[in-house]
Design a protein around this motif. Sequence first.
Motif, PDB file in Angstrom:
ATOM      1  N   ARG A  90      -0.239   5.115   1.042  1.00 17.19           N
ATOM      2  CA  ARG A  90      -1.577   5.038   1.555  1.00 17.19           C
ATOM      3  C   ARG A  90      -1.411   4.091   3.175  1.00 17.19           C
ATOM      4  O   ARG A  90      -2.646   4.619   3.925  1.00 17.19           O
ATOM      5  CB  ARG A  90      -2.425   4.155   0.652  1.00 17.19           C
ATOM      6  CG  ARG A  90      -3.808   3.870   1.191  1.00 17.19           C
ATOM      7  CD  ARG A  90      -4.791   3.224   0.080  1.00 17.19           C
ATOM      8  NE  ARG A  90      -4.529   3.687  -1.286  1.00 17.19           N
ATOM      9  CZ  ARG A  90      -5.409   4.745  -1.615  1.00 17.19           C
ATOM     10  NH1 ARG A  90      -6.333   5.022  -0.684  1.00 17.19           N
ATOM     11  NH2 ARG A  90      -5.455   5.275  -2.844  1.00 17.19           N
ATOM     12  N   ILE A 145      -2.117  11.247  -1.131  1.00 15.61           N
ATOM     13  CA  ILE A 145      -1.672  10.197  -1.878  1.00 15.61           C
ATOM     14  C   ILE A 145      -1.880  10.559  -3.225  1.00 15.61           C
ATOM     15  O   ILE A 145      -1.151  10.001  -4.069  1.00 15.61           O
ATOM     16  CB  ILE A 145      -2.886   8.913  -1.390  1.00 15.61           C
ATOM     17  CG1 ILE A 145      -2.696   8.744   0.065  1.00 15.61           C
ATOM     18  CG2 ILE A 145      -2.752   7.752  -2.328  1.00 15.61           C
ATOM     19  CD1 ILE A 145      -3.884   7.876   0.671  1.00 15.61           C
ATOM     20  N   PRO A 175      -5.660  12.493   3.061  1.00 19.42           N
ATOM     21  CA  PRO A 175      -5.906  11.727   1.730  1.00 19.42           C
ATOM     22  C   PRO A 175      -5.272  12.431   0.484  1.00 19.42           C
ATOM     23  O   PRO A 175      -4.738  11.673  -0.227  1.00 19.42           O
ATOM     24  CB  PRO A 175      -7.329  11.761   1.699  1.00 19.42           C
ATOM     25  CG  PRO A 175      -7.940  11.768   3.284  1.00 19.42           C
ATOM     26  CD  PRO A 175      -6.818  12.609   4.111  1.00 19.42           C
ATOM     27  N   GLU A 195       0.388   7.368  -7.015  1.00 21.61           N
ATOM     28  CA  GLU A 195      -0.348   7.444  -5.881  1.00 21.61           C
ATOM     29  C   GLU A 195       0.289   6.874  -4.818  1.00 21.61           C
ATOM     30  O   GLU A 195      -0.288   6.181  -3.853  1.00 21.61           O
ATOM     31  CB  GLU A 195      -1.726   6.947  -6.212  1.00 21.61           C
ATOM     32  CG  GLU A 195      -2.321   7.808  -7.114  1.00 21.61           C
ATOM     33  CD  GLU A 195      -3.906   7.841  -7.347  1.00 21.61           C
ATOM     34  OE1 GLU A 195      -4.496   7.020  -6.670  1.00 21.61           O
ATOM     35  OE2 GLU A 195      -4.611   8.823  -8.053  1.00 21.61           O
ATOM     36  N   GLU A 229      -3.471   5.976   6.191  1.00 21.63           N
ATOM     37  CA  GLU A 229      -4.413   5.123   6.815  1.00 21.63           C
ATOM     38  C   GLU A 229      -4.160   5.032   8.334  1.00 21.63           C
ATOM     39  O   GLU A 229      -5.004   5.007   9.146  1.00 21.63           O
ATOM     40  CB  GLU A 229      -4.854   4.021   6.159  1.00 21.63           C
ATOM     41  CG  GLU A 229      -5.432   3.913   4.868  1.00 21.63           C
ATOM     42  CD  GLU A 229      -5.729   2.784   3.876  1.00 21.63           C
ATOM     43  OE1 GLU A 229      -5.265   1.562   4.619  1.00 21.63           O
ATOM     44  OE2 GLU A 229      -6.267   2.697   3.072  1.00 21.63           O
ATOM     45  N   SER A 238       1.004  -1.320   0.000  1.00 17.20           N
ATOM     46  CA  SER A 238       0.158  -0.106   0.009  1.00 17.20           C
ATOM     47  C   SER A 238       0.694   1.312  -0.067  1.00 17.20           C
ATOM     48  O   SER A 238       0.333   2.360  -0.246  1.00 17.20           O
ATOM     49  CB  SER A 238      -0.941  -0.041   1.169  1.00 17.20           C
ATOM     50  OG  SER A 238      -1.776  -1.025   1.084  1.00 17.20           O
TER      51      SER A 238
END
Lengths: 139, 478
Positions: free
Chosen positions: B153, B166, B163, B172, B157, B150
């Motif tokens: 991210r 990202i 957000p 991303e 998280e 991930s």
Amino acid sequence: MYLTMSFEELDHTADVLIRVRGATMSEVFSEASRAMFHVMYGPCEDRGIMRQITLDAEDPESLLIDYLSELLFITDVENIVFCTFDVDIRGTRLSAVARGEPFDPARHAGGALIKGISYFDLAIVKEKDAYVVDIIFDI
Amino acid sequence: MFEGINKIGDLEWEVPVGYVPDMRVPGRFFLSEALAETLEEGAVRQLANVATLPGIVKHSLAMPDIHWGYGFPIGGVAAFDMAEGIISPGGVGFDINCGVRLITTPLTEADIAGKMRELIEALFSVVPTGVGTKSSMQVSNKELAEVMVSGARWAVERGLGIPDDIIRCEDEGAMPGAETGAVSAKARQRGMPQIGTLGGGNHFLEIQVAEEIIDPEAARVFGITEGQICFMIHCGSRGLGHQVATDHLRVLEKSLGKYRIRIPDRQLACAPINSPEGRAYFGGMACAANYAWANRQVIMHEARKVFAKIFGIDYDDMRLIYDVAHNIAKFEHHDVGGASKEVCVHRKGATRAFGPGAPGIPSEYATVGQPVLIPGSMGTSSYLLRGTTMAMQKTWGSTCHGAGRVLSRSKAKKEFRGRELREQLAKEGILVRAHRDSVLAEEAPGVYKPSHEVVRVVHETGISGIVARLEPLGVIKG
């Protein structure tokens, strides 16, 4: 005539290029590891920490890369700074004992972090009375 | 220029087939006469060596910060056919996804005057730097697997970001294709305690001021204004990435005979992209790349908290402009002979520079092209550039990554004294913090090519456009 074992830093713009000499293959390996730790941490003392390494590879250059990479792994995960190396090479089999001390930020910080050992132009060459190898450390 | 190399444009050179045996395509590089004075013949030979690899498409390329490395030259870019071509760790380097991110703040130089020492010391205390340092954050083996899939991210998280961070990262902040099974236990052991650490060498966290806006429209789109205080983070995938590269290089080196691949330099060890060995390297490399995005995200989070505390500004007002990788291999679609074709692009010391409208860049930047970040050396300018259509046509959407060294560490240590350098930089208004002054000598501004000349070349050839010049105010060094 030079001392049987030695290393010197040669010019390399991007990375660290070290020329290592030894009367025997075992000495070359021992000196190569001493050079690598000198670049990373500077002076170090044997304070009783010891690790043993045994390896086998298809040729001496691959064995040298595997040996130095194994030491990089140990120093990274165990925070040990090694300073003396007893290396025994039999053909393409290596057994080594590395001795050193715990990493001490006051004395060992500020060196160059080595990311890997390059295969580029890596050849252990037998000269008249010594083995010689130039090693590029990626920093 | 060296014998056998042809000038094909004001700032473009060609290395013809035959410069070294077995070249399949010519080499091309971008360089001014001034930069040519420091070009090493070894770097050109390495560029030519890359042209011998199976499945290489069009040219073996190098950016104007080309210099002598191992395997590919630093500044090297090459694309390989998905069916006939290879993938090579020598085209990525040991520090997988070494990269850069740039963050703006709502502050001006007047706001931070008198507080720079406090700021630098606070950053130095929360961002571990140099050899032998570990993170205060320890992740479990299970969590590490999530990090490797991930990337940025994972951090967001966990509350270590917002957000919007990202979408403002290349890919991303997590490239697809990560295969955690291709990452050894050794690599995981190295990776677990190192998330949020800067590492050593030329890595840094720098406080900068946007000194000059050159392209006002692109600057507006990227959200940067003249006089704004920013910070830049330059680091990579730490021990995990180094171990992934080391492990797979050995596997690929052993498999050369199996695939009947002849290479001029063992550091160019490679395997067909779709072979088990090639797929395993790509899967492991993607894990390391994602780890690097998480690493830079965590460092940015810590730095934002320091800024927020010292200056009383909102965390969310420190906007990530972009995060770029400059050591990576990726599957991308590019125009080849008038048709869109998937190729495996290697960038080693080179930055993706996708132009306006290219897929894969944030929609908010689509009109001007992606932001490209070029870190200067300590004490010299850094640059914010933008990707161009010309880069898509000429360089697989790639540009330079930095200044490129001209002086070895050993010579640097003879020519510069760390303490004097620190004092000199302080007189120029630049505070530097490292574990030891000796680190500073090796990274002195004089050991690098002038960054403005490297950037001028990519600007004038059209493979990037200069948007803003950033000047350093304070730096913590690895």
